[in-house]
Write an enzyme that holds these catalytic residues in place. Structure first.
Site, PDB file in Angstrom:
ATOM      1  CD  GLN A 128      -2.654  -1.336   2.537  1.00 59.41           C
ATOM      2  OE1 GLN A 128      -2.491  -0.561   3.474  1.00 59.41           O
ATOM      3  NE2 GLN A 128      -3.494  -2.360   2.607  1.00 59.41           N
ATOM      4  CG  HIS A 192      -3.150  -0.471   7.736  1.00 60.30           C
ATOM      5  ND1 HIS A 192      -3.920  -0.879   8.803  1.00 60.30           N
ATOM      6  CD2 HIS A 192      -3.688  -1.077   6.640  1.00 60.30           C
ATOM      7  CE1 HIS A 192      -4.873  -1.702   8.372  1.00 60.30           C
ATOM      8  NE2 HIS A 192      -4.741  -1.832   7.058  1.00 60.30           N
ATOM      9  CE1 TYR A 297     -11.077  11.460  17.719  1.00 61.60           C
ATOM     10  CE2 TYR A 297     -13.212  10.822  16.814  1.00 61.60           C
ATOM     11  CZ  TYR A 297     -12.362  11.786  17.309  1.00 61.60           C
ATOM     12  OH  TYR A 297     -12.805  13.089  17.418  1.00 61.60           O
ATOM     13  CE1 TYR A 308     -10.472  -6.697   6.196  1.00 61.31           C
ATOM     14  CE2 TYR A 308      -8.172  -6.799   6.848  1.00 61.31           C
ATOM     15  CZ  TYR A 308      -9.257  -6.078   6.405  1.00 61.31           C
ATOM     16  OH  TYR A 308      -9.128  -4.727   6.161  1.00 61.31           O
TER      17      TYR A 308
END
Ligand SMILES: [Ca+2]
Ligand SMILES: [Ca+2]
Length: 419
Positions: A128, A192, A297, A308
């Site tokens: 990523q 990430h 959060y 997953y």
């Protein structure tokens, strides 16, 4: 803040979110009734990934389908872009586009694709990682300064860093290039990285990050001595402002603004100057959050969804005192990247809506927002079947999106039959 529990849903009929869907009944269903008065059909009708989870308040998930019936044209401005990650409209109508392998280009409104801009630092184009977001300086018209985030190759691994440079008048060269911020710690992984960049009305640069995904890295989202899984607030030179929430706290990194994030690839300020973000959850846990200074959060302690693998997230609950609830969540997920509060006049019916790039959803997600809550959802461009990585508004109220493909495209969305 105490969140209402589900039995209070009966009160929903007299609340502003009267159109909210009753997700416990809506899973797989057609219509739902809230408070015995309002009815609506939620856009999402598939089974949730995480069975038996309850939203913390009515309207937090599975909003009503909101068909805007807006007629628009989609122009393919450019093709052949390799995994474009960011599109940023420039004054005058050109577009600054990043490609994940490490290229940045200026593309004209007519679709002339400029050469890769010279002097960009090397990126870690793996998994990523790569060149990620770009943002214009708030005073770009006078200083031609741009900022970008990227997965930076480092001794021992990589991590997200932020660069800054001055774009030449011909749009081909970056001058005075400087990497102004290096997120820590360095880690040898390929997932990430986040990230989006957004300048606030306070002139500060907000940077969103991921927690690097791997199990041993997850707990860092809760640790103040790590930038991973955080939203950061920086001065434009990369230093930490003195009024950040954890400045002066022992072992806390002073750039941290909020904590407990999983992988934030969308961030934008609303017209009132409030920062929002949309982050990737696990299966069934994508979130829209209203970002408030110093708040937690939740990830990986408080989260919706499941692993997953289908297993529960170890030790996690969906709600807990002291942890911010998402304003909205998706189960199943949309896999979000890029967002824009629509303020233009080209599409009056969309004014005030929040647009989000849907990669998993292969659509442009539109949320109707009222009083800080989501009251409707629409998935546009679904028939095109492309992963949408970013969405931005142009000077005339048109929208631009880029598609996350080997042969990625830049699209312009304008009123049907308009100019
Ligand atoms: Ca951007
Ligand atoms: Ca959360």
């Amino acid at each position: 803040m105490i969140y209402q529990q589900y039995p209070l849903l009966l009160l929903a009929g007299i609340m502003a979110v009267a159109c909210a869907a009753d997700s416990s009944k809506a899973a797989g269903g057609r219509h739902s009734t809230v408070g015995g008065t309002a009815t609506c059909k939620p856009l999402e009708t598939r089974e949730p990934n995480a069975a038996n989870q309850q939203p913390a308040f009515p309207g937090q998930t599975r909003a009503c389908e909101d068909k805007s019936n807006v007629a628009f044209d989609v122009t393919v401005v450019a093709r052949g872009l390799e995994h474009p990650w960011s599109v940023e409209p420039l004054p005058g109508g050109d577009l600054l586009v990043t490609e994940r392998p490490g290229r940045m280009r200026v593309i004209s409104a007519a679709g002339d694709v400029g050469p890769p801009i010279a002097n960009l630092p090397k990126v870690e184009a793996r998994g990523q990682g790569g060149l990620l977001d770009a943002a214009l300086s708030p005073s770009f018209t006078s200083d031609r300064t741009i900022y970008w985030s990227f997965a930076e190759p480092r001794t021992g691994g990589n991590a997200t860093s932020v660069g800054k440079g001055v774009l030449s008048q011909d749009g081909k060269i970056l001058d005075q290039v400087k990497v102004i911020f290096h997120a820590m710690p360095t880690y040898d992984g390929d997932k990430h990285f986040g990230s989006r960049l957004a300048f606030g009305p306070d002139g500060k640069l907000y940077v969103t990050l991921g927690e690097r995904s791997d199990k041993q890295m997850r707990p860092q989202a809760q640790r103040l001595d790590s930038d991973m899984g955080k939203i950061l607030r920086l001065n434009p030179d990369g230093s930490a402002p003195d009024d950040n929430p954890f400045v002066g706290q022992p072992n806390a990194r002073p750039e941290i603004w909020t904590l407990g994030h999983r992988n934030v690839q969308a961030a934008a300020f609303d017209p009132q100057g409030q920062l929002w973000e949309v982050e990737h959850g696990t299966n069934g846990g994508d979130e829209l959050n209203r970002i408030e200074k110093g708040k937690n959060y939740g990830w990986p302690l408080v989260a919706y969804g499941e692993e997953y693998s289908g297993a529960s997230i170890p030790g996690a609950v969906t709600a807990k005192e002291g942890y911010q609830q998402p304003v909205y969540y998706w189960d199943p997920v949309i896999a979000p990247a890029g967002m824009q509060f629509y303020t233009g006049n080209a599409f009056p019916a969309w004014k005030g809506s929040l647009f989000i790039g849907g990669m998993g959803a292969t659509s442009l997600v539109r949320l109707r927002m009222e009083n800080g809550r989501v009251t409707g959802e629409e998935h546009l461009l679904k028939e095109r079947g492309k992963r949408i990585r970013d969405v931005r508004q142009g000077a005339r109220g048109e929208l631009y999106v880029v598609t996350d493909e080997d042969n990625g495209q830049l699209w312009r969305i304008t009123p049907k039959g308009g100019k």
